[in-house]
Write a protein that holds these residues in place. Structure first.
Motif, PDB file in Angstrom:
ATOM      1  N   VAL A   1     -11.077  19.687  13.976  1.00  0.00           N
ATOM      2  CA  VAL A   1     -10.887  18.287  13.599  1.00  0.00           C
ATOM      3  C   VAL A   1      -9.461  18.146  13.090  1.00  0.00           C
ATOM      4  CG1 VAL A   1     -11.676  16.391  12.131  1.00  0.00           C
ATOM      5  CG2 VAL A   1     -13.325  18.096  12.967  1.00  0.00           C
ATOM      6  N   VAL A   2      -8.700  17.258  13.741  1.00  0.00           N
ATOM      7  CA  VAL A   2      -7.277  17.111  13.438  1.00  0.00           C
ATOM      8  C   VAL A   2      -6.953  15.652  13.137  1.00  0.00           C
ATOM      9  CG1 VAL A   2      -4.939  17.410  14.360  1.00  0.00           C
ATOM     10  CG2 VAL A   2      -6.731  19.034  14.977  1.00  0.00           C
ATOM     11  N   ASP A   3      -6.155  15.438  12.108  1.00  0.00           N
ATOM     12  CA  ASP A   3      -5.591  14.119  11.829  1.00  0.00           C
ATOM     13  C   ASP A   3      -4.185  14.142  12.428  1.00  0.00           C
ATOM     14  OD1 ASP A   3      -4.201  11.940  10.770  1.00  0.00           O
ATOM     15  OD2 ASP A   3      -5.255  12.035   8.858  1.00  0.00           O
ATOM     16  N   HIS A   4      -4.058  13.588  13.630  1.00  0.00           N
ATOM     17  CA  HIS A   4      -2.774  13.641  14.334  1.00  0.00           C
ATOM     18  C   HIS A   4      -1.702  12.796  13.653  1.00  0.00           C
ATOM     19  CE1 HIS A   4      -3.979  16.061  17.749  1.00  0.00           C
ATOM     20  NE2 HIS A   4      -5.120  15.392  17.769  1.00  0.00           N
ATOM     21  N   ALA A   5      -2.090  11.731  13.004  1.00  0.00           N
ATOM     22  CA  ALA A   5      -1.112  10.871  12.332  1.00  0.00           C
ATOM     23  C   ALA A   5      -0.411  11.616  11.197  1.00  0.00           C
ATOM     24  CB  ALA A   5      -1.795   9.618  11.796  1.00  0.00           C
ATOM     25  N   ARG A   6      -1.139  12.527  10.555  1.00  0.00           N
ATOM     26  CA  ARG A   6      -0.566  13.266   9.424  1.00  0.00           C
ATOM     27  C   ARG A   6      -0.282  14.725   9.761  1.00  0.00           C
ATOM     28  NH1 ARG A   6      -4.063  11.350   4.314  1.00  0.00           N
ATOM     29  NH2 ARG A   6      -3.876  13.571   3.968  1.00  0.00           N
ATOM     30  N   ASP A   7      -0.522  15.125  11.027  1.00  0.00           N
ATOM     31  CA  ASP A   7      -0.325  16.520  11.453  1.00  0.00           C
ATOM     32  C   ASP A   7      -1.061  17.498  10.549  1.00  0.00           C
ATOM     33  OD1 ASP A   7       1.236  15.937  13.685  1.00  0.00           O
ATOM     34  OD2 ASP A   7       3.073  15.900  12.508  1.00  0.00           O
ATOM     35  N   GLU A   8      -2.371  17.217  10.332  1.00  0.00           N
ATOM     36  CA  GLU A   8      -3.181  18.061   9.457  1.00  0.00           C
ATOM     37  C   GLU A   8      -4.451  18.510  10.172  1.00  0.00           C
ATOM     38  OE1 GLU A   8      -1.966  16.138   5.137  1.00  0.00           O
ATOM     39  OE2 GLU A   8      -3.937  15.721   5.961  1.00  0.00           O
ATOM     40  N   VAL A   9      -4.789  19.768   9.983  1.00  0.00           N
ATOM     41  CA  VAL A   9      -6.064  20.293  10.447  1.00  0.00           C
ATOM     42  C   VAL A   9      -7.060  20.086   9.314  1.00  0.00           C
ATOM     43  CG1 VAL A   9      -7.337  22.351  11.155  1.00  0.00           C
ATOM     44  CG2 VAL A   9      -5.000  21.989  11.973  1.00  0.00           C
ATOM     45  N   LEU A  10      -8.128  19.326   9.579  1.00  0.00           N
ATOM     46  CA  LEU A  10      -9.099  18.994   8.542  1.00  0.00           C
ATOM     47  C   LEU A  10     -10.317  19.917   8.550  1.00  0.00           C
ATOM     48  CD1 LEU A  10      -8.980  15.108   8.869  1.00  0.00           C
ATOM     49  CD2 LEU A  10      -7.640  16.601   7.369  1.00  0.00           C
TER      50      LEU A  10
END
Length: 87
Positions: free
Chosen positions: A40-49
């Motif tokens: 699960v990735v938040d592409h807007a913040r470049d974070e792996v959740l």
């Protein structure tokens, strides 16, 4: 000095995704599913959740400790599984 490790993993989301993936693996076991992975990735913040693997983890079974998120798969493999789920 002490080292600091910054993680973007969301503990609660990680637990929920793990439970969902394990449930799906159990549900699809009769169709040959034995392992699975979810990222699960938040592409807007470049974070792996969430970074999750599920299946038969064993210290004695060859290949069972492979991180399926990183493992190469054949093109279309995920689409074939989704098609089976919808059938």
């Amino acid at each position: 000095g002490s080292a600091e490790l910054r993680s973007t993993l969301d503990r609660e989301l990680q637990r929920r995704v793990q439970a969902l993936l394990e449930h799906q693996i159990e549900r699809l076991a009769a169709q040959g599913a034995g392992d699975g992975a979810a990222l699960v990735v938040d592409h807007a913040r470049d974070e792996v959740l969430a970074w999750v693997n599920a299946g038969d983890y064993s210290t004695t079974t060859p290949g069972s400790q492979i991180d399926a998120v990183l493992a190469a798969r054949q093109p279309g493999q995920g689409e074939a599984l989704r098609a089976q789920q919808c059938a």
